[in-house]
Design an enzyme around this catalytic site. Structure first.
Site, mmCIF file in Angstrom:
data_model
loop_
_atom_site.group_PDB
_atom_site.id
_atom_site.type_symbol
_atom_site.label_atom_id
_atom_site.label_comp_id
_atom_site.label_asym_id
_atom_site.label_seq_id
_atom_site.Cartn_x
_atom_site.Cartn_y
_atom_site.Cartn_z
ATOM 1 N N ASP A 180 4.632 -1.006 -1.587
ATOM 2 C CA ASP A 180 3.680 -1.359 -0.532
ATOM 3 C C ASP A 180 3.436 -2.866 -0.609
ATOM 4 O OD1 ASP A 180 1.903 -1.167 1.497
ATOM 5 O OD2 ASP A 180 0.375 -0.063 0.379
ATOM 6 N N ASP A 192 5.773 -2.384 6.184
ATOM 7 C CA ASP A 192 5.429 -2.950 4.876
ATOM 8 C C ASP A 192 5.361 -1.902 3.774
ATOM 9 O OD1 ASP A 192 1.817 -3.187 5.351
ATOM 10 O OD2 ASP A 192 3.258 -1.663 5.898
ATOM 11 N N GLU A 193 5.932 -0.746 4.021
ATOM 12 C CA GLU A 193 5.716 0.337 3.069
ATOM 13 C C GLU A 193 6.899 1.305 3.113
ATOM 14 O OE1 GLU A 193 2.122 2.337 4.205
ATOM 15 O OE2 GLU A 193 2.504 3.952 2.830
#
Lengths: 361, 364
Positions: free
Chosen positions: A9, A104-105
């Site tokens: 993350d 983003d993860e």
């Protein structure tokens, strides 16, 4: 089977990209999202901004009230996508089993790459380092036997965290955490559970399954397993299909070239349509014939150019048919497919604007 | 502070400078215009921290003072006022009252304390140039400025002032425009700067058909003084690429073509281009130029122009927009096209003082 799952993350991703690209913003509260004087919410807040109580998904106006001197920036989605794809490249270098959750993860399954937990930890550390080397951005990583635990682990030590949850300690790890940490427990469920006397995961762990069903009903099933750190959901990598094909089984076996050609043309149109829908272009075209006795033959040709054009697929298909078909043998099934897809880099535009300067200048 | 002035005067002032206010900012004062009344003048100032503008005009100042008020709002109020005369009074707590005829407005301002100081160019190197000349040079080059923020040195117009000559260059990496003019410069004057495109655009708006502009260059800033205005801008910090290396020294073919005819033909040919298939093929043949467009799944077009061409046949594909941008901004009746082959840059020229180098498109 014992699995090694990691959850990566990025830390305050959108805001961090802005701060990286604009040094004057470093150390300052930065908020990315709708402008403060308009309706809309913020998409990301730097850690400096979070100190003022700003959280993503908060209305921009509220954020502005909490921290009027924060720098409000519009969402530069294209830029974040670029960085995100750099990060994804690093993931894919390590394993094809990547499940991106958002820009983003992502979850990665290292089960087939690592013989034991130590090796999985090593790979996870390297991924974290590589991301920093490539993007100058930090991320938080959780390593665990399943996705649920990996996600909690990455979140607990943010920012720039790295936390490993071992199989043998997973229950102890979960025990002190609030029930809100459990997947699917939102504000409403949380209120409901608190009303039933469950505050921490410990409270759930101390119940037998029957007791839990009795007290909270249908929720019990999933919560019971999660509370004990059990989660068998797979890492779903949406990998590109390897080929796109259509086939047609005739109701009665066919010996007529014209009929075959007609069907081939239809198949080509359908394949081309699917390719366009998936935004794929391939350069290998395969023809498949099954004779009445189920004997199956294929023949393929690889062209120089990638295509998604029905006409091209059809004409190559016809040539292959002429070569492959032992004429007058009755055909039960005919299929046409395209494979060997272009990666985005390979897919050259038909017309390429040339550059003036030898880059980089 | 209290002033009386003509609506038209204050309106033309605010309209000249209102574009540089910052709209998205957490420094609310940057959306405001600074108003300073002193002696017999009012000075209006705006800035977005990159570009700043200031203009001055006469007014009847019955009580001097300074304040800041929201620029866009102020501008639209002034524009709609019913009478030619207006009375502006600002209280000590920065509430501005505007009266004109039967209209009355009261708007909240802010103290000027936080308003950035307008840069000082004392002792900066300077020279003067005719406004229409500078405007022409900028107009002929600015369209080539790159908007790719990763190539920030290309996000402006490169200006070189030395040897009694001004050269303006802009490029987006695929085409490059250069305009050159002789100008009297102070002895041994030698400066090169990259002016951000925002400043260039604002400058273009205020440059007029006559009069001169004084250009002052400091360490990392530039100022333009003209009419009753001053525009200041940060300069882009970095090295502009060596533009000389991309201008072909030896060309093989050279042809002069009527600008209007070519402009219309290219415009028509471009009707059948798409984002993915964005080129027009220029086929130079004996006595004629044939423009071909062939777009898969869409169609094709062909344009023929009679030209005086007697060289070897050559075909080059260009992005039609690049060619149109040049023709649109050219003053001359004829454009000279110089070519080498389909892989080397083509050059479009007007008079001696302008050229645009355009890189072809490669067809697969």
């Amino acid at each position: 089977m014992k699995r090694f799952i990691i959850h990566v993350d990025m830390d305050a991703f959108f805001a961090a990209v802005e701060q990286r690209d604009r040094p004057e913003l470093r150390g300052k509260p930065v908020v990315v999202g709708a402008p403060p004087d308009r309706r809309g919410v913020i998409s990301a807040a730097s850690y400096e901004a979070r100190k003022f109580g700003i959280r993503s998904a908060m209305p921009s106006r509220t954020a502005f009230q909490k921290c009027p001197h924060a720098v409000f920036l519009p969402v530069n989605f294209k830029r974040y996508e670029e960085v995100s794809s750099q990060i994804r490249e690093i993931f894919l270098k390590n394993t094809p089993f990547v499940q991106p959750i958002s820009l983003d993860e992502a979850f990665l399954d290292l089960t087939h790459k690592a013989v034991d937990l130590e090796q999985a930890i090593h790979i996870a550390q390297r991924i974290k380092e590589d991301i920093y080397k490539k993007t100058k951005l930090t991320c938080s990583v959780g390593v665990a036997p399943n996705k649920f635990l990996a996600k909690i682990a990455s979140d607990l030590q943010k920012p720039n965290g790295f936390l490993v949850v071992r199989e043998e300690f997973k229950q102890a790890f979960l025990r002190p955490l609030p029930i809100r940490r459990i997947w699917g427990v939102g504000p409403v469920t949380e209120k409901f559970l608190k009303g039933k006397g469950f505050k921490t995961i410990r409270d759930l762990q101390e119940c037998s399954k029957q007791e839990l069903v009795h007290r909270i009903g249908s929720l019990a099933q999933s919560l019971y397993y999660l509370a004990h750190g059990e989660d068998d959901s797979p890492v779903q990598s949406n990998r590109q299909p390897k080929s796109m094909s259509r086939e047609n089984t005739f109701e009665r076996d066919v010996r007529d070239l014209e009929v075959l050609q007609g069907v081939l043309a239809d198949l080509a149109v359908e394949v081309a349509k699917s390719l366009k829908e998936e935004d794929l272009k391939g350069k290998t075209i395969t023809l498949k014939l099954r004779y009445e006795n189920f004997e199956t033959h294929t023949r393929q040709r690889t062209g120089k150019q990638y295509t998604d054009q029905a006409k091209v697929i059809q004409s190559v298909g016809q040539e292959l048919l002429e070569q492959l078909w032992e004429s007058k043998r009755a055909i039960r099934l005919i299929g046409l497919g395209v494979s060997h897809f272009a990666t985005p880099e390979e897919e050259e535009p038909l017309q390429l604007q040339m550059e003036l300067f030898p880059s980089p200048f | 502070m209290r002033i009386q002035c003509h609506k038209e005067e204050i309106l033309s002032g605010i309209q000249q400078i209102q574009n540089v206010v910052s709209t998205r900012t957490t420094l609310p004062i940057l959306s405001n215009v600074l108003i300073e009344a002193d002696g017999e003048n009012i000075t209006l100032t705006t800035t977005d921290l990159e570009v700043g503008m200031q203009c001055k005009f006469p007014a009847k100042v019955s009580r001097p003072g300074t304040t800041t008020i929201p620029a866009k709002r102020f501008s639209s109020i002034i524009r709609e006022l019913p009478k030619d005369e207006l009375d502006l009074e600002v209280s000590d707590n920065h509430v501005a009252s505007i009266k004109s005829g039967s209209s009355f407005f009261r708007i909240m301002g802010l103290a000027k304390d936080e308003f950035p100081k307008f840069p000082d160019f004392k002792g900066a190197a300077s020279f003067q140039i005719e406004q229409p000349i500078l405007r022409d040079m900028l107009r002929k080059t600015a369209y080539c400025v790159s908007h790719d923020e990763t190539r920030y040195v290309l996000n402006g117009v490169y200006m070189v002032a030395k040897d009694n000559k001004i050269i303006c260059v802009a490029t987006d990496g695929r085409r490059l425009a250069l305009s050159e003019k002789n100008v009297e410069l102070p002895k041994d004057f030698s400066k090169e700067v990259i002016i951000p495109s925002k400043a260039v655009n604002e400058l273009n708006r205020i440059l007029e058909d006559d009069g001169t502009v004084k250009i002052l260059i400091a360490e990392n800033q530039i100022a333009f003084e003209l009419n009753n205005c001053v525009l200041v801008s940060r300069l882009i910090d970095g090295h502009f690429p060596n533009y000389k290396q991309v201008i072909p020294e030896k060309v093989l073919q050279k042809v002069s073509i009527d600008k209007n005819d070519l402009e219309k033909a290219v415009k028509r040919a471009a009707l059948l281009t798409t984002e993915k298939s964005n080129s027009v093929k220029f086929n130079f043949k004996k006595g004629k130029l044939v423009l071909d467009v062939n777009t898969p799944d869409l169609g094709e077009s062909r344009e023929e122009l009679d030209i005086e061409f007697d060289g070897d046949e050559v075909s080059v594909a260009f992005n039609p927009q690049f060619v149109q941008d040049v023709l649109k901004n050219l003053n001359e009746d004829n454009v000279i096209i110089e070519l080498i082959d389909e892989l080397n840059p083509g050059v479009l020229r007007g008079e001696m003082d302008f050229l645009c180098v355009i890189m072809p498109m490669r067809m697969s």
